[in-house]
Write an enzyme that holds these catalytic residues in place. Structure first.
Site, PDB file in Angstrom:
ATOM      1  N   GLY A 116       0.815  -1.218   0.000  1.00  0.00           N
ATOM      2  CA  GLY A 116       0.000   0.000   0.000  1.00  0.00           C
ATOM      3  C   GLY A 116       0.846   1.265   0.000  1.00  0.00           C
ATOM      4  O   GLY A 116       0.532   2.240  -0.709  1.00  0.00           O
ATOM      5  N   ARG A 131      -4.932  -0.339  10.164  1.00  0.00           N
ATOM      6  CA  ARG A 131      -5.292  -0.877  11.488  1.00  0.00           C
ATOM      7  C   ARG A 131      -4.874   0.103  12.577  1.00  0.00           C
ATOM      8  O   ARG A 131      -5.563   0.325  13.544  1.00  0.00           O
ATOM      9  CB  ARG A 131      -4.590  -2.227  11.646  1.00  0.00           C
ATOM     10  CG  ARG A 131      -5.097  -3.098  12.734  1.00  0.00           C
ATOM     11  CD  ARG A 131      -4.403  -4.436  12.673  1.00  0.00           C
ATOM     12  NE  ARG A 131      -3.071  -4.306  12.059  1.00  0.00           N
ATOM     13  CZ  ARG A 131      -2.284  -5.303  11.726  1.00  0.00           C
ATOM     14  NH1 ARG A 131      -2.682  -6.530  11.931  1.00  0.00           N
ATOM     15  NH2 ARG A 131      -1.090  -5.101  11.195  1.00  0.00           N
ATOM     16  N   LYS A 143      -1.960 -19.342  -5.472  1.00  0.00           N
ATOM     17  CA  LYS A 143      -1.683 -18.800  -6.812  1.00  0.00           C
ATOM     18  C   LYS A 143      -2.017 -19.835  -7.896  1.00  0.00           C
ATOM     19  O   LYS A 143      -2.524 -19.486  -8.972  1.00  0.00           O
ATOM     20  CB  LYS A 143      -0.220 -18.374  -6.891  1.00  0.00           C
ATOM     21  CG  LYS A 143       0.083 -17.179  -5.968  1.00  0.00           C
ATOM     22  CD  LYS A 143       1.573 -16.969  -5.792  1.00  0.00           C
ATOM     23  CE  LYS A 143       1.873 -15.771  -4.902  1.00  0.00           C
ATOM     24  NZ  LYS A 143       3.274 -15.680  -4.484  1.00  0.00           N
TER      25      LYS A 143
HETATM   26  P1  NDP Z   1       1.332  -5.624   5.141  1.00  0.00           P
HETATM   27  O1  NDP Z   1       1.153  -6.515   6.315  1.00  0.00           O
HETATM   28  O2  NDP Z   1       2.645  -4.988   4.934  1.00  0.00           O
HETATM   29  O3  NDP Z   1       0.230  -4.456   5.193  1.00  0.00           O
HETATM   30  C1  NDP Z   1      -1.091  -4.716   5.554  1.00  0.00           C
HETATM   31  C2  NDP Z   1      -1.824  -3.389   5.692  1.00  0.00           C
HETATM   32  O4  NDP Z   1      -3.177  -3.677   6.006  1.00  0.00           O
HETATM   33  C3  NDP Z   1      -1.291  -2.506   6.803  1.00  0.00           C
HETATM   34  O5  NDP Z   1      -1.286  -1.163   6.388  1.00  0.00           O
HETATM   35  C4  NDP Z   1      -2.301  -2.706   7.928  1.00  0.00           C
HETATM   36  O6  NDP Z   1      -2.468  -1.550   8.761  1.00  0.00           O
HETATM   37  C5  NDP Z   1      -3.560  -2.921   7.152  1.00  0.00           C
HETATM   38  N1  NDP Z   1      -4.555  -3.669   7.899  1.00  0.00           N
HETATM   39  C6  NDP Z   1      -4.426  -4.890   8.464  1.00  0.00           C
HETATM   40  N2  NDP Z   1      -5.570  -5.268   9.055  1.00  0.00           N
HETATM   41  C7  NDP Z   1      -6.437  -4.255   8.856  1.00  0.00           C
HETATM   42  C8  NDP Z   1      -7.779  -4.015   9.258  1.00  0.00           C
HETATM   43  N3  NDP Z   1      -8.457  -4.923   9.939  1.00  0.00           N
HETATM   44  N4  NDP Z   1      -8.368  -2.857   8.884  1.00  0.00           N
HETATM   45  C9  NDP Z   1      -7.694  -1.925   8.175  1.00  0.00           C
HETATM   46  N5  NDP Z   1      -6.402  -2.089   7.778  1.00  0.00           N
HETATM   47  C10 NDP Z   1      -5.801  -3.230   8.116  1.00  0.00           C
HETATM   48  O7  NDP Z   1       0.892  -6.481   3.858  1.00  0.00           O
HETATM   49  P2  NDP Z   1       1.490  -6.402   2.379  1.00  0.00           P
HETATM   50  O8  NDP Z   1       1.480  -5.014   1.920  1.00  0.00           O
HETATM   51  O9  NDP Z   1       2.771  -7.168   2.322  1.00  0.00           O
HETATM   52  O10 NDP Z   1       0.425  -7.292   1.562  1.00  0.00           O
HETATM   53  C11 NDP Z   1      -0.837  -6.773   1.231  1.00  0.00           C
HETATM   54  C12 NDP Z   1      -1.523  -7.738   0.260  1.00  0.00           C
HETATM   55  O11 NDP Z   1      -0.745  -7.858  -0.923  1.00  0.00           O
HETATM   56  C13 NDP Z   1      -1.717  -9.170   0.774  1.00  0.00           C
HETATM   57  O12 NDP Z   1      -2.917  -9.688   0.259  1.00  0.00           O
HETATM   58  C14 NDP Z   1      -0.540  -9.910   0.168  1.00  0.00           C
HETATM   59  O13 NDP Z   1      -0.775 -11.294   0.022  1.00  0.00           O
HETATM   60  C15 NDP Z   1      -0.452  -9.232  -1.178  1.00  0.00           C
HETATM   61  N6  NDP Z   1       0.848  -9.320  -1.815  1.00  0.00           N
HETATM   62  C16 NDP Z   1       1.952  -8.898  -1.151  1.00  0.00           C
HETATM   63  C17 NDP Z   1       3.191  -8.974  -1.755  1.00  0.00           C
HETATM   64  C18 NDP Z   1       4.425  -8.493  -1.059  1.00  0.00           C
HETATM   65  O14 NDP Z   1       5.523  -8.613  -1.642  1.00  0.00           O
HETATM   66  N7  NDP Z   1       4.341  -7.937   0.148  1.00  0.00           N
HETATM   67  C19 NDP Z   1       3.343  -9.532  -3.111  1.00  0.00           C
HETATM   68  C20 NDP Z   1       2.098  -9.899  -3.747  1.00  0.00           C
HETATM   69  C21 NDP Z   1       0.898  -9.809  -3.101  1.00  0.00           C
HETATM   70  P3  NDP Z   1      -1.245  -0.944   9.629  1.00  0.00           P
HETATM   71  O15 NDP Z   1      -0.329  -0.309   8.638  1.00  0.00           O
HETATM   72  O16 NDP Z   1      -1.890   0.045  10.506  1.00  0.00           O
HETATM   73  O17 NDP Z   1      -0.646  -2.112  10.329  1.00  0.00           O
HETATM   74  N1  HSE Z   2       5.597 -14.564   0.022  1.00  0.00           N
HETATM   75  C1  HSE Z   2       5.480 -14.496  -1.402  1.00  0.00           C
HETATM   76  C2  HSE Z   2       6.728 -15.040  -2.059  1.00  0.00           C
HETATM   77  C3  HSE Z   2       5.314 -13.066  -1.882  1.00  0.00           C
HETATM   78  O1  HSE Z   2       7.700 -15.409  -1.384  1.00  0.00           O
HETATM   79  O2  HSE Z   2       6.744 -15.107  -3.269  1.00  0.00           O
HETATM   80  C4  HSE Z   2       3.940 -12.652  -2.164  1.00  0.00           C
HETATM   81  O3  HSE Z   2       3.232 -13.474  -2.985  1.00  0.00           O
END
Ligand code: NDP
Ligand code: HSE
Length: 437
Positions: free
Chosen positions: A16, A46, A207
């Site tokens: 994000g 969160r 996936k």
């Molecule tokens: P993070 O854990 O880094 O971020 C999660 C975000 O969601 C945080 O900002 C958190 O808030 C917020 N959050 C969690 N619970 C709630 C809630 N109940 N209400 C509102 N906000 C909430 O996750 P990622 O960015 O790594 O991953 C996000 C998505 O992208 C997942 O579905 C993941 O599988 C997917 N993804 C991630 C990849 C990666 O490389 N990281 C690659 C491909 C897909 P706060 O900041 O306050 O904690």
């Molecule tokens: N945890 C995953 C990986 C990243 O290692 O490829 C998000 O899909």
């Protein structure tokens, strides 16, 4: 320039935050490409007070009321980068039913209950896009759901988990064991503190379900995917693969075939497998992802790139945002879910595969015949046999057997019977073999 397209961003973590940064840095170009500016209406998180570094965004946009944000009349597109099943599912169903477009990276939700999202999208008149959910930055789902819709896909074979690919590549390069390679992956930030979803194959299985659904016009969920992780892969397995001119990769494989009744069916599986070093997927090292698609008319296609990380994943998210924003401005939506084929999913026992089996056996007359007899009884054809001296025991030998293609159940039963033979001291390693040898 038209009125802005307004986004509700759910989540501001690894992905994000990069979405926010790219929206800011690319705002003029994005507006020119879409024909209207993109504006963030609010960001649900969160913890409001969390230190988010130097994010180029008004702090007043943050809220903990995700549902309230989604329901706002001035929100056109909901971008979900939170993850998990609930509350993400309820949020997205609410948004889609209300006619908003949704962009999500949530592979776990799509694999668990993608049907609920597609049904909700059909009720509303928005789009559901999820390019980032599989293989991060790699443009893969759009080719499957658009470019290849004139063709018949027969098989998708992929390395779709970067963490496990890093671990297996390190084991291949250095001879390290699984635990040592996992430690290195954790130190370098590839593996999460709890690596279960990656090393046990859950991430790859989600996936695989998404890829199979798109490739075969059939709803496939995580529960339909046969899943094995890499925790049991040993340094000896890797050495054995190397000796055969192979490497071990965690593969997701989705293939068309016929089931026990001769009906067209699909099989979807995730497991470690030996592939020859000459296979295009063998050279995919480090934490990279790659997906090899085979189709009747197109032939073989390879998609390669970064499967994870904030910026690469945000790139895919923004590509989807541009697509859905353009559709909204044009008053159209993309084609809805294509699940008309509704093919049955075959159980793993019916999947056609090959085994590489390494046995420590007694080295005396009749042993080879007895071992070969077990394969014959299960109707498994042997492709190659190699015998060498055993490391330890005097009078023992190592037999390395590679089979031809056979149903997985027959291969598993063969190994089960071999384990019970007196002349077999141990079954040192059993690995599936993919991609010719
Ligand atoms: P993070 O854990 O880094 O971020 C999660 C975000 O969601 C945080 O900002 C958190 O808030 C917020 N959050 C969690 N619970 C709630 C809630 N109940 N209400 C509102 N906000 C909430 O996750 P990622 O960015 O790594 O991953 C996000 C998505 O992208 C997942 O579905 C993941 O599988 C997917 N993804 C991630 C990849 C990666 O490389 N990281 C690659 C491909 C897909 P706060 O900041 O306050 O904690
Ligand atoms: N945890 C995953 C990986 C990243 O290692 O490829 C998000 O899909």
């Amino acid at each position: 320039m038209k009125q802005p397209v307004r986004l509700a961003l759910l989540g501001c973590g690894t992905v994000g935050a990069e979405v926010v940064r790219l929206l800011h840095e690319q705002s003029a170009d994005l507006a020119a490409r879409i024909g209207a500016p993109l504006e963030i209406a609010g960001i649900a998180v969160r913890r409001i007070g969390r230190d988010r570094g130097e994010l180029p965004i008004d702090p007043a946009l943050f809220t903990t009321d995700a549902l309230g944000l989604i329901k706002r009349d001035d929100v056109d597109v909901v971008v979900e980068v939170v993850g998990g099943i609930e509350p993400a599912r309820s949020w997205l169903v609410e948004a889609l039913r209300a006619g908003k477009s949704v962009v999500t990276a949530n592979k776990a939700l799509l694999a668990e209950d993608g049907g609920a999202l597609h049904d909700a999208a059909a009720e509303g008149d928005g789009d559901l896009y999820y390019e980032a959910s599989v293989a991060g930055a790699i443009p893969l789902l759009r080719p499957l759901r658009e470019s290849l819709h004139g063709d018949r896909i027969t098989r998708v074979t992929g390395i779709v988990n970067g963490t496990t690919n890093f671990i297996l590549s390190a084991m291949h390069a250095t001879g390290a064991g699984f635990a040592e390679a996992l430690e290195e992956a954790t130190e370098l930030g590839y593996a999460e503190a709890d690596p279960t979803a990656d090393v046990e194959g859950f991430d790859a299985a989600a996936k695989a379900a998404i890829l199979a659904s798109l490739a075969f016009h059939t709803r496939v969920g995580a529960a339909d995917v046969h899943r094995e992780g890499i925790t049991e892969v040993t340094a000896a397995d890797v050495a054995s693969a190397k000796a055969m001119g192979c490497t071990i990769k965690l593969l997701c494989i989705a293939a068309r075939g016929t089931d026990g009744q001769g009906r067209e069916a699909v099989s979807v599986r995730v497991h470690p497998a030996m592939i020859p070093l000459t296979h295009p997927l063998a050279s995919v090292g480090d934490a990279f992802n790659a997906v090899f698609v085979e189709a009747d008319a197109a032939g073989q296609l390879m998609f390669y790139g970064r499967g994870a990380g904030g910026a690469p994943t945000a790139s895919a998210v923004l590509g989807d945002v541009v697509a859905v924003a353009r559709n909204r401005l044009a008053g159209v939506r993309s084609a809805s879910e294509s699940a008309y084929a509704a093919l049955p999913v075959r159980p793993m026992g019916e999947a056609l595969t090959r085994y590489h089996i390494s046995l420590d056996v007694a080295d005396r007359p009749g042993v080879l015949e007895a071992v070969a007899g077990v394969f014959a009884r299960h109707d498994v054809s042997i492709a190659t046999v190699r015998q060498g001296p055993a490391d330890g025991g005097k009078g023992d030998a190592v037999l390395v057997i590679v089979t031809h293609v056979a149903p997985d159940a027959a291969l598993a039963a063969t190994v089960g019977e071999l384990r019970g033979l007196d002349i077999v001291r141990s079954v040192a390693s059993v690995l599936r073999v993919e991609g010719g040898l």
